[in-house]
Structures are given as C-alpha cells and as structure tokens.
Design a protein around this motif. Structure first.
Motif, mmCIF file in Angstrom:
data_model
loop_
_atom_site.group_PDB
_atom_site.id
_atom_site.type_symbol
_atom_site.label_atom_id
_atom_site.label_comp_id
_atom_site.label_asym_id
_atom_site.label_seq_id
_atom_site.Cartn_x
_atom_site.Cartn_y
_atom_site.Cartn_z
ATOM 1 N N PRO A 37 -21.060 -61.466 -14.463
ATOM 2 C CA PRO A 37 -20.707 -61.704 -13.050
ATOM 3 C C PRO A 37 -21.472 -62.848 -12.422
ATOM 4 O O PRO A 37 -20.927 -63.612 -11.622
ATOM 5 C CB PRO A 37 -21.031 -60.373 -12.368
ATOM 6 C CG PRO A 37 -21.021 -59.359 -13.449
ATOM 7 C CD PRO A 37 -21.478 -60.077 -14.678
ATOM 8 N N LEU A 38 -22.751 -63.000 -12.775
ATOM 9 C CA LEU A 38 -23.540 -64.107 -12.234
ATOM 10 C C LEU A 38 -23.089 -65.439 -12.794
ATOM 11 O O LEU A 38 -23.021 -66.437 -12.070
ATOM 12 C CB LEU A 38 -25.021 -63.895 -12.528
ATOM 13 C CG LEU A 38 -25.685 -62.723 -11.842
ATOM 14 C CD1 LEU A 38 -27.136 -62.609 -12.272
ATOM 15 C CD2 LEU A 38 -25.586 -62.844 -10.338
ATOM 16 N N SER B 40 -18.087 -70.815 -10.325
ATOM 17 C CA SER B 40 -17.087 -70.987 -9.269
ATOM 18 C C SER B 40 -17.634 -71.757 -8.073
ATOM 19 O O SER B 40 -16.883 -72.070 -7.168
ATOM 20 C CB SER B 40 -16.541 -69.634 -8.818
ATOM 21 O OG SER B 40 -17.540 -68.902 -8.128
ATOM 22 N N THR B 41 -18.927 -72.044 -8.069
ATOM 23 C CA THR B 41 -19.490 -72.783 -6.926
ATOM 24 C C THR B 41 -19.583 -74.256 -7.224
ATOM 25 O O THR B 41 -19.529 -74.715 -8.307
ATOM 26 C CB THR B 41 -20.899 -72.263 -6.548
ATOM 27 O OG1 THR B 41 -21.764 -72.401 -7.660
ATOM 28 C CG2 THR B 41 -20.826 -70.829 -6.093
#
Length: 91
Positions: free
Chosen positions: A83-84, A90-91
C-alpha cells in the motif's frame, strides 16, 4: 522548494534508531517531521520517530513484532509494504 524522495540508512549505519539519522533525512529533504512518515519494524524506531515528532507506521513481519509495536503504542501497522509503495507511485 521542499525536497522529496526516500531516505534510508546505510547497511553499516550504527545510528538508527538514533533520531540523528531522522534529522539528517529531514535536512536532506528540506522538510519538517510532520510532513514525513517513518516506516519501521521495531519499538526503538518508533521511539526515535516520536522523539522528533515524526509519524510512524509499523511494519509487522510476524505476530511477535506486532505485539511489541502494539505494546509500545504503535497505532498504525502494515503486514505488507505494497500500500505504501502504491501510494508513493501515485504521487
């Protein structure tokens, strides 16, 4: 401009979990503790992050590490770093 990236210790670094390692990472990234998060698997890493006001996410590879982190007040834990990694991509 605020720096970005990932900062980790060298394999031979004796400084972690000393908060000095975290302070150097913040200096290199030109940012403040509240704008970062430390991911670690030990209570010592949790305490180092707390000492400088940095949010902490516990990585629990097994039930024993989870119990230790939980006993020391770690509120956020993950069993996978996926998840991290997805969020960083995605950033």
């Amino acid at each position: 401009m605020v720096g970005s990236g990932t900062h980790g210790r060298r394999g031979n670094s004796p400084l972690l979990p000393d908060p000095d390692c975290l302070r150097r990472a913040l200096l290199a990234l030109e940012t403040e503790p509240g704008q970062c998060v430390m991911v670690g698997s030990s209570p010592a890493e949790l305490f180092a992050a707390r000492r400088i006001g940095m949010p902490f996410i516990g990585f629990r590879g097994d039930e024993k590490s989870y119990r230790k982190l939980q006993a020391d007040g770690c509120e956020q834990t993950l069993t996978s770093l996926s998840p991290l990694i997805d969020a960083a991509r995605s950033t």
